[in-house]
Enzyme design. Structure first.
Site, mmCIF file in Angstrom:
data_model
loop_
_atom_site.group_PDB
_atom_site.id
_atom_site.type_symbol
_atom_site.label_atom_id
_atom_site.label_comp_id
_atom_site.label_asym_id
_atom_site.label_seq_id
_atom_site.Cartn_x
_atom_site.Cartn_y
_atom_site.Cartn_z
ATOM 1 N N LYS A 105 0.858 -1.189 0.000
ATOM 2 C CA LYS A 105 0.000 0.000 0.000
ATOM 3 C C LYS A 105 0.890 1.233 0.000
ATOM 4 C CE LYS A 105 -4.350 0.932 2.421
ATOM 5 N NZ LYS A 105 -5.033 0.722 3.714
HETATM 6 O O1 G3P Z 1 -9.073 1.633 4.529
HETATM 7 C C1 G3P Z 1 -8.905 2.933 4.967
HETATM 8 C C2 G3P Z 1 -9.639 3.080 6.236
HETATM 9 O O2 G3P Z 1 -8.975 2.377 7.235
HETATM 10 C C3 G3P Z 1 -9.865 4.438 6.697
HETATM 11 O O3 G3P Z 1 -11.011 4.386 7.450
HETATM 12 O O4 G3P Z 1 -12.654 5.134 9.071
HETATM 13 O O5 G3P Z 1 -10.213 5.699 9.354
HETATM 14 O O6 G3P Z 1 -11.561 6.811 7.595
HETATM 15 P P1 G3P Z 1 -11.357 5.569 8.425
#
Ligand code: G3P
Length: 217
Positions: free
Chosen positions: A83
């Site tokens: 990634k």
């Molecule tokens: O896959 C990306 C994700 O982990 C981000 O999620 O909820 O931290 O915006 P969030």
């Protein structure tokens, strides 16, 4: 549509995998921090549980260092997807690592033009962050629709991995638009099965089973 679990919690990953609902896993530095584990050790453990792609994120911001880190991560297992962030250095690293046959997930995508660049760099996955756009009052689903149209216009094979999924409606809307993959916290994936009418109907059936003494085994 593929389901990836967005977590580095191996117990939660094992549970979803045993349910037969898991096509892969995504991690990021925040999720690794939350796990309290060493990145290389926990990533190896996840790769041993799941057959599908497991995204592990680089820590560097310079292309050459990202490439070196990506090569090290790729050695963990055959199902690693490296990634990289959607920066010019990240795109350069994506091109090199993809050229070496490594799956690459380009993350932190917030615009269709960024997704177009990732596709041109040979990304296996592009990760548009739905929830974080919603957080700033921008409809994250519009971005998924734009990327879907652009990729279809030109036949790009990069898979749209809808990320930062926070709700069951995010999952449904991503599926309606045609995202290839969603990655969501395990709790969101499991809650897709919930419906109050299912609970109510099952309660009624169970009551009748008991009342009638119905037995199969
Ligand atoms: O896959 C990306 C994700 O982990 C981000 O999620 O909820 O931290 O915006 P969030």
């Amino acid at each position: 549509m593929k389901f990836f679990a967005d977590t580095a919690d191996v117990d939660a990953i094992r549970e979803l995998n045993d349910l037969g609902l898991l096509d892969g896993v995504t991690t990021n530095p925040s999720l690794i921090k939350k796990s309290g584990r060493n990145i290389l050790e926990v990533t190896k453990e996840i790769c041993d549980i799941v057959d599908g792609p497991v995204s592990a994120e680089v820590t560097a911001t310079d292309a050459d260092e990202m490439i070196a880190e990506g090569r090290k991560l790729a050695k963990i297992a055959d199902n690693i997807a490296v990634k990289v962030p959607l920066t010019l250095d990240g795109l350069k690293a994506c091109k090199v690592l993809s050229g070496e046959g490594t799956m690459v997930n380009v993350t932190l995508c917030f615009s269709a033009n960024q997704a177009l660049l990732a596709a041109k760099a040979g990304a296996t996955f592009i990760s548009p962050f739905i929830g974080r756009l919603d957080d700033i009052n921008v409809d994250g689903m519009d971005l998924i629709a734009e990327i879907r149209q652009i990729f279809d216009n030109y036949g790009f094979e990069t898979q749209i991995l809808a990320a930062s999924i926070r709700t069951v409606n995010h999952v449904k809307d991503s599926a309606m638009i045609g995202a290839d993959v969603i990655t969501a916290p395990p709790a969101v994936i499991k809650s897709l099965a919930n419906h109050p009418l299912t609970d109510k109907g099952l309660d009624a059936f169970l009551a009748d089973i008991k009342a009638a003494g119905i037995k199969i085994l």
